[in-house]
Scaffold this motif. Structure first.
Motif, PDB file in Angstrom:
ATOM      1  N   ARG A  25      12.045  35.252  49.354  1.00 31.41           N
ATOM      2  CA  ARG A  25      13.492  35.050  49.400  1.00 31.41           C
ATOM      3  C   ARG A  25      13.909  33.985  48.398  1.00 31.41           C
ATOM      4  NH1 ARG A  25      16.587  33.379  54.908  1.00 31.41           N
ATOM      5  NH2 ARG A  25      18.692  33.721  54.166  1.00 31.41           N
ATOM      6  N   GLN A  26      15.055  34.196  47.768  1.00 38.52           N
ATOM      7  CA  GLN A  26      15.564  33.242  46.789  1.00 38.52           C
ATOM      8  C   GLN A  26      16.148  32.024  47.507  1.00 38.52           C
ATOM      9  OE1 GLN A  26      15.318  33.452  43.450  1.00 38.52           O
ATOM     10  NE2 GLN A  26      14.157  35.344  43.735  1.00 38.52           N
ATOM     11  N   THR A  28      18.823  29.264  47.603  1.00 35.26           N
ATOM     12  CA  THR A  28      20.148  29.037  47.026  1.00 35.26           C
ATOM     13  C   THR A  28      20.538  27.574  47.174  1.00 35.26           C
ATOM     14  OG1 THR A  28      21.252  29.549  49.103  1.00 35.26           O
ATOM     15  CG2 THR A  28      20.838  31.392  47.602  1.00 35.26           C
ATOM     16  N   TRP A  29      21.599  27.193  46.500  1.00 36.30           N
ATOM     17  CA  TRP A  29      22.050  25.810  46.579  1.00 36.30           C
ATOM     18  C   TRP A  29      22.597  25.493  47.968  1.00 36.30           C
ATOM     19  CZ3 TRP A  29      27.142  24.700  47.634  1.00 36.30           C
ATOM     20  CH2 TRP A  29      28.043  25.745  47.490  1.00 36.30           C
ATOM     21  N   GLN A  30      23.126  26.522  48.687  1.00 35.45           N
ATOM     22  CA  GLN A  30      23.597  26.292  50.047  1.00 35.45           C
ATOM     23  C   GLN A  30      22.431  25.981  50.983  1.00 35.45           C
ATOM     24  OE1 GLN A  30      24.467  29.098  48.327  1.00 35.45           O
ATOM     25  NE2 GLN A  30      26.697  29.349  48.392  1.00 35.45           N
TER      26      GLN A  30
END
Length: 103
Positions: A25-26, A28-30
Motif C-alpha cells: 500500500r502507498q 500518503t501524507w495524510q
C-alpha cells in the motif's frame, strides 16, 4: 521477489490487497500526519500519567469513608428485602390443638 514477480507476471496473484504476495500500500501524507498526531497524543498522555495527582501518603486511605458508606448502603438495601425470621412455633402451630398432655 516482488520485482521478479512483477516483471514475469502481469499482476498480483489472487486478491491484490490480502495474502502473502499482496500489493504494498502507498503511504500518503495524510497517513504520515495521522501517525504523527497519534504519537504526539500518546507522548502527552505518558507525560501526564508519569506525574501523580496525589502523593502516596495522600492516596493511602483517601476514599475509605466513601467506600464504607457505599458498603453500608448496599447492606441496608439487602436487609430491606430480607424476609422476617420465622419461628418453629409458627410452622407447627397447626399441630397444637389442645394444650394438655395426655397421660
Amino acid at each position: 521477489m516482488f520485482l521478479t514477480l512483477s516483471l514475469l507476471r502481469k499482476g498480483i496473484p489472487g486478491k491484490q490487497w490480502i495474502g502473502k504476495h499482496r500489493r504494498p500500500r502507498q503511504i500518503t501524507w495524510q497517513m504520515k500526519r495521522n501517525t504523527l498526531t497519534h504519537l504526539e497524543r500518546e507522548a502527552e498522555n505518558e507525560y501526564w500519567i508519569s506525574r501523580p495527582y496525589m502523593t502516596a501518603e495522600q492516596e493511602r486511605g483517601h476514599a475509605a469513608e466513601r467506600r464504607a458508606e457505599n458498603w453500608r448502603k448496599i447492606k441496608e438495601t439487602k436487609f430491606v428485602k430480607f424476609p422476617e425470621h420465622k419461628r418453629i412455633t409458627d410452622h407447627l402451630s397447626h399441630l397444637n390443638i389442645t394444650k394438655t398432655w395426655s397421660s
